[in-house]
Design a protein around this motif. Structure first.
Motif, short mmCIF file in Angstrom:
data_model
loop_
_atom_site.label_atom_id
_atom_site.label_comp_id
_atom_site.label_asym_id
_atom_site.label_seq_id
_atom_site.Cartn_x
_atom_site.Cartn_y
_atom_site.Cartn_z
N VAL A 278 -0.69 -7.63 6.23
CA VAL A 278 0.51 -6.93 6.70
C VAL A 278 0.19 -6.06 7.92
O VAL A 278 0.95 -6.02 8.89
N MET A 279 -0.94 -5.39 7.88
CA MET A 279 -1.28 -4.53 9.01
C MET A 279 -1.69 -5.33 10.25
O MET A 279 -1.47 -4.89 11.39
N THR A 280 -2.25 -6.52 10.04
CA THR A 280 -2.52 -7.39 11.18
C THR A 280 -1.21 -7.81 11.84
O THR A 280 -1.10 -7.85 13.08
N LEU A 281 -0.21 -8.13 11.03
CA LEU A 281 1.10 -8.48 11.56
C LEU A 281 1.72 -7.29 12.27
O LEU A 281 2.28 -7.44 13.38
N TRP A 282 1.64 -6.10 11.69
CA TRP A 282 2.18 -4.90 12.34
C TRP A 282 1.51 -4.66 13.70
O TRP A 282 2.17 -4.35 14.69
N ARG A 283 0.20 -4.84 13.73
CA ARG A 283 -0.52 -4.67 15.01
C ARG A 283 -0.03 -5.68 16.04
O ARG A 283 0.13 -5.36 17.22
N ARG A 284 0.24 -6.91 15.58
CA ARG A 284 0.76 -7.92 16.50
C ARG A 284 2.12 -7.50 17.06
O ARG A 284 2.38 -7.62 18.25
N TYR A 285 3.00 -7.00 16.18
CA TYR A 285 4.30 -6.53 16.66
C TYR A 285 4.13 -5.44 17.72
O TYR A 285 4.83 -5.44 18.74
N ARG A 286 3.20 -4.53 17.48
CA ARG A 286 3.00 -3.43 18.44
C ARG A 286 2.50 -3.96 19.78
O ARG A 286 2.77 -3.37 20.83
N GLU A 287 1.76 -5.07 19.73
CA GLU A 287 1.21 -5.63 20.96
C GLU A 287 2.25 -6.35 21.80
O GLU A 287 2.17 -6.35 23.04
N VAL A 288 3.23 -6.99 21.15
CA VAL A 288 4.13 -7.89 21.89
C VAL A 288 5.55 -7.36 22.02
O VAL A 288 6.35 -7.95 22.76
N LEU A 289 5.88 -6.28 21.34
CA LEU A 289 7.25 -5.76 21.36
C LEU A 289 7.27 -4.28 21.75
O LEU A 289 6.34 -3.54 21.42
N PRO A 290 8.33 -3.83 22.38
CA PRO A 290 8.44 -2.41 22.75
C PRO A 290 8.98 -1.59 21.58
O PRO A 290 10.12 -1.10 21.61
N LEU A 291 8.18 -1.43 20.54
CA LEU A 291 8.63 -0.72 19.35
C LEU A 291 8.45 0.79 19.52
O LEU A 291 7.31 1.25 19.66
N PRO A 292 9.51 1.57 19.48
CA PRO A 292 9.35 3.03 19.43
C PRO A 292 8.94 3.44 18.01
O PRO A 292 9.72 3.28 17.06
N VAL A 293 7.73 3.93 17.86
CA VAL A 293 7.18 4.21 16.54
C VAL A 293 6.66 5.64 16.49
O VAL A 293 5.97 6.09 17.42
N TYR A 294 6.98 6.33 15.40
CA TYR A 294 6.36 7.62 15.13
C TYR A 294 5.58 7.47 13.82
O TYR A 294 6.15 7.08 12.79
N THR A 295 4.29 7.78 13.85
CA THR A 295 3.43 7.62 12.68
C THR A 295 3.27 8.95 11.96
O THR A 295 2.95 9.97 12.59
N VAL A 296 3.48 8.93 10.66
CA VAL A 296 3.32 10.12 9.83
C VAL A 296 2.19 9.86 8.84
O VAL A 296 2.29 8.98 7.99
N ARG A 297 1.13 10.62 8.97
CA ARG A 297 0.01 10.47 8.04
C ARG A 297 0.29 11.25 6.76
O ARG A 297 0.61 12.44 6.80
N TYR A 298 0.13 10.57 5.66
CA TYR A 298 0.37 11.18 4.35
C TYR A 298 -0.46 12.44 4.18
O TYR A 298 0.04 13.47 3.71
N GLU A 299 -1.73 12.37 4.54
CA GLU A 299 -2.63 13.51 4.33
C GLU A 299 -2.18 14.73 5.11
O GLU A 299 -2.30 15.87 4.62
N GLU A 300 -1.65 14.52 6.31
CA GLU A 300 -1.17 15.64 7.11
C GLU A 300 0.15 16.17 6.56
O GLU A 300 0.38 17.39 6.57
N LEU A 301 1.00 15.29 6.07
CA LEU A 301 2.30 15.71 5.56
C LEU A 301 2.15 16.59 4.34
O LEU A 301 2.80 17.64 4.23
N VAL A 302 1.31 16.17 3.39
CA VAL A 302 1.18 16.97 2.16
C VAL A 302 0.42 18.26 2.40
O VAL A 302 0.58 19.23 1.66
N ALA A 303 -0.39 18.30 3.45
CA ALA A 303 -1.14 19.52 3.76
C ALA A 303 -0.28 20.56 4.45
O ALA A 303 -0.47 21.77 4.27
N ALA A 304 0.69 20.11 5.26
CA ALA A 304 1.51 21.05 6.04
C ALA A 304 2.83 20.37 6.37
O ALA A 304 2.92 19.64 7.37
N VAL A 305 3.84 20.60 5.56
CA VAL A 305 5.10 19.87 5.70
C VAL A 305 5.79 20.19 7.02
O VAL A 305 6.08 19.29 7.81
N GLN A 306 6.07 21.45 7.28
CA GLN A 306 6.87 21.77 8.47
C GLN A 306 6.16 21.40 9.78
O GLN A 306 6.78 20.79 10.65
N PRO A 307 4.87 21.73 9.96
CA PRO A 307 4.22 21.33 11.21
C PRO A 307 4.18 19.81 11.41
O PRO A 307 4.16 19.34 12.55
#
Length: 329
Positions: free
Chosen positions: A219-248
């Protein structure tokens, strides 16, 4: 399920993993699992990865959008990567409507499959009329699962493995944005293996640890392919950062969506309790205050995960996590 959770919370990972192995073995031998083609989903992932080449995408027929409806935001990620927590936080915002794990994209996929060329082949030759029909099919299904959306509200379509259909979604909704929930690959795969899911062609992979890790890589190989060939506006949220500090962590995400921080976001547990039935395996967790105990849990299960670490190690490097293998392993 409860044995796994109890042993895990008691700090007995070996007993928890044995309980998971026993439960998944029973599940794999059950009638529901036997009725499912266990390779079907992986075959589709492989087909999509092979099809979405730069040359193929460059040859798409232009298909302008002719309606004025706002494109949804798609909340995606590998299962057990924090999508339900993000869902609950975002739906606390008065300007956000989250639609949780409903079949709008499945309806869209079926509509494309009915076109000449099937899915994904038909995406290359869409014209404005065909695109309008696909958008209408999606929004008609959406209307079955939510109240009428007020002007100015943002629709967030949350279903983790819609990640695999990002190419379809970008073609039909060229103004759409994606929120990627990202978690340490070892934690995500371990958590998926140790949970019970309603079985389908994707979820049946979680009955076997090696299948679960293989699905992550595919699945992640496919996602990487999409990112390579398409203009996807993506915001990545890391779980570890979210649970450590929600508002920031949430504040720049909201800026990506064109929203401002709202005090209701701090009361996500109350939002979860008010929701009633939550349609994910995380239902009992999202009503709790945000906690960090699940971050790095995989390290207690390092020995059990040893057979799949070589599959997951490249993705730790891809996402910037420290290596899982230790010197001498």
């Amino acid at each position: 399920v409860y044995k796994r959770q109890v042993y895990d919370r008691l700090g007995e990972p070996q007993a928890a993993f044995r309980a998971a192995v026993a439960a998944n073995s029973l599940g794999a031998a059950g009638e529901a699992a036997r009725r499912i083609d266990r390779s079907a989903y992986r075959r589709q992932i492989a087909l999509l990865t092979e099809t979405f080449t730069p040359q193929w995408v460059a040859g798409w027929t232009p298909a302008p959008v002719t309606d004025t409806r706002a494109d949804p935001v798609f909340l995606v990620g590998f299962p057990r990567s924090g999508t339900t927590l993000l869902d609950t936080l975002l739906r606390s915002h008065p300007d956000v409507v989250v639609v949780e794990e409903k079949p709008m994209v499945r309806v869209l996929e079926q509509a494309v499959s009915a076109l000449a060329g099937g899915y994904p082949g038909a995406l290359a030759d869409l014209d404005a009329a065909a695109l309008a029909g696909l958008r209408t099919a999606y929004f008609a299904e959406l209307s079955r699962h939510t109240a009428p959306v007020v002007s100015g509200q943002l629709v967030v379509d949350k279903l983790p493995l819609n990640l695999a259909h990002a190419g379809l979604l970008q073609r039909v909704f060229p103004r759409s944005r994606f929120l990627l929930a990202l978690r340490h690959p070892c934690d995500a795969v371990l958590s998926a293996y140790m949970r019970s899911f309603e079985l389908n062609e994707a979820m049946v992979n979680f009955l076997d640890l090696e299948d679960a890790a293989g699905l992550y890589a595919a699945v992640m190989t496919l996602w990487r392919r999409y990112r390579e060939v398409l203009p996807l506006p993506v915001y990545t949220v890391r779980y570890e950062e979210l649970v450590a500090a929600v508002q920031p962590t949430l504040t720049p995400l909201l800026e990506f969506l064109g929203l401002e921080w709202h005090s209701a976001l701090a009361a996500h547990a109350e939002t979860a309790r008010a929701r009633g039935d939550i349609q994910t395996p995380s239902y009992h967790q999202v009503v709790e205050p945000v906690y960090t105990r699940a971050s790095g849990r995989w390290q207690r299960y390092r020995d059990a995960l040893a057979p799949v670490l070589p599959v997951l190690e490249p993705w730790l490097q891809e996402w910037g996590y420290p290596p899982a293998t230790r010197p001498g392993d």
